[in-house]
Design a protein around this motif. Sequence first.
Motif: not given
Length: 126
Positions: A96-108
């Motif tokens: 809990r509270n660990d961080r994450f981000r996302t990247v969409s297909a085709g994006m950098s």
Amino acid sequence: MRRAIPAAVALLTVGMLTVGMLGAGKSDPLEGRVAAAPVRCIDIQRSGGPEIVDSQTILYRQSGKRIWKTGPVGECPSLRPFDTLIVDVYGGQLCRNDRFRTVSAGMSIPSATCRFRDFTPYDRVK
């Protein structure tokens, strides 16, 4: 104290649909399972990669018997099925509270940082 791994670990998502978004032929991944008490951390070595269901739901599968359900603390509008989840891993656990981000297909460029909620185990009903 948990020690941070220097580089973020990128995990490709499989992308799934929520119960409300299920179309013909799609099944609820938590159907036939019962929720137990949420926990703060899970062992990532024993879990498969993440499956983003929607903007509030992420699933981790463990040996076919158990599915861990989590999501972001608050809003995380960048969390969408088929995106890649980039998780900051601290030791061998995801908490809990660990961080994450996302990247969409085709994006950098990754999204803004979000944080995990508690992890709720769902086990098959016998």
